[in-house]
Write a protein that holds these residues in place. Sequence first.
Motif, PDB file in Angstrom:
ATOM      1  N   GLN A   5      33.864  50.983  32.855  1.00  0.00           N
ATOM      2  CA  GLN A   5      35.176  51.547  33.173  1.00  0.00           C
ATOM      3  C   GLN A   5      36.232  50.454  33.279  1.00  0.00           C
ATOM      4  OE1 GLN A   5      35.752  54.915  33.140  1.00  0.00           O
ATOM      5  NE2 GLN A   5      37.839  54.156  33.047  1.00  0.00           N
ATOM      6  N   LYS A   6      35.875  49.292  33.850  1.00  0.00           N
ATOM      7  CA  LYS A   6      36.816  48.165  33.917  1.00  0.00           C
ATOM      8  C   LYS A   6      37.220  47.714  32.512  1.00  0.00           C
ATOM      9  CE  LYS A   6      35.040  45.962  38.125  1.00  0.00           C
ATOM     10  NZ  LYS A   6      34.402  44.724  38.619  1.00  0.00           N
TER      11      LYS A   6
ATOM     12  N   ILE B 274      37.207  49.558  29.741  1.00  0.00           N
ATOM     13  CA  ILE B 274      38.074  50.600  29.170  1.00  0.00           C
ATOM     14  C   ILE B 274      39.477  50.483  29.741  1.00  0.00           C
ATOM     15  CG2 ILE B 274      38.484  53.097  29.109  1.00  0.00           C
ATOM     16  CD1 ILE B 274      35.349  53.372  28.980  1.00  0.00           C
ATOM     17  N   ASP B 275      39.585  50.290  31.044  1.00  0.00           N
ATOM     18  CA  ASP B 275      40.903  50.142  31.675  1.00  0.00           C
ATOM     19  C   ASP B 275      41.624  48.903  31.154  1.00  0.00           C
ATOM     20  OD1 ASP B 275      40.380  52.428  33.159  1.00  0.00           O
ATOM     21  OD2 ASP B 275      39.848  51.324  34.977  1.00  0.00           O
ATOM     22  N   PHE B 276      40.904  47.806  30.980  1.00  0.00           N
ATOM     23  CA  PHE B 276      41.502  46.562  30.499  1.00  0.00           C
ATOM     24  C   PHE B 276      42.023  46.709  29.075  1.00  0.00           C
ATOM     25  CE2 PHE B 276      41.080  42.511  28.243  1.00  0.00           C
ATOM     26  CZ  PHE B 276      41.973  41.747  28.970  1.00  0.00           C
TER      27      PHE B 276
ATOM     28  N   ASP C 143      38.387  53.006  24.830  1.00  0.00           N
ATOM     29  CA  ASP C 143      36.946  52.745  24.871  1.00  0.00           C
ATOM     30  C   ASP C 143      36.552  52.057  23.576  1.00  0.00           C
ATOM     31  OD1 ASP C 143      34.180  52.762  24.960  1.00  0.00           O
ATOM     32  OD2 ASP C 143      34.055  54.821  25.701  1.00  0.00           O
TER      33      ASP C 143
ATOM     34  N   GLY D 155      42.516  49.538  27.442  1.00  0.00           N
ATOM     35  CA  GLY D 155      43.362  50.713  27.273  1.00  0.00           C
ATOM     36  C   GLY D 155      42.727  51.747  26.363  1.00  0.00           C
TER      37      GLY D 155
ATOM     38  N   GLU E 224      39.623  38.704  34.827  1.00  0.00           N
ATOM     39  CA  GLU E 224      40.284  40.016  34.730  1.00  0.00           C
ATOM     40  C   GLU E 224      39.346  41.151  35.146  1.00  0.00           C
ATOM     41  OE1 GLU E 224      43.371  41.079  33.927  1.00  0.00           O
ATOM     42  OE2 GLU E 224      44.167  39.072  33.579  1.00  0.00           O
ATOM     43  N   LEU E 225      38.071  41.046  34.752  1.00  0.00           N
ATOM     44  CA  LEU E 225      37.104  42.113  35.020  1.00  0.00           C
ATOM     45  C   LEU E 225      36.357  41.908  36.343  1.00  0.00           C
ATOM     46  CD1 LEU E 225      35.549  42.549  31.460  1.00  0.00           C
ATOM     47  CD2 LEU E 225      37.408  43.865  32.510  1.00  0.00           C
TER      48      LEU E 225
END
Length: 54
Positions: free
Chosen positions: A37-38, A40-42, A46, A44, A13-14
Amino acid sequence: MDIGYTMVELAMELVVYKSTIDKWERGLTQPNYINKQKIIDFFGFDPRTETITI
C-alpha cells in the motif's frame, strides 16, 4: 522502474531499510500488505497492474 530515486531515498520515503528495497528488487522477498500500500501511495498507482512497454 527508474524514477530518479536511490535505494536509500526510496527506503526513506517508504520507511523501510535499504536492504528491504534491495531484496524486493532482486526478487528475494515481496512487500507485505502494508508496504504494498505504501508503494501504491508513493507511485500514485499500482505498478503491478501497469503494462510495461519497451
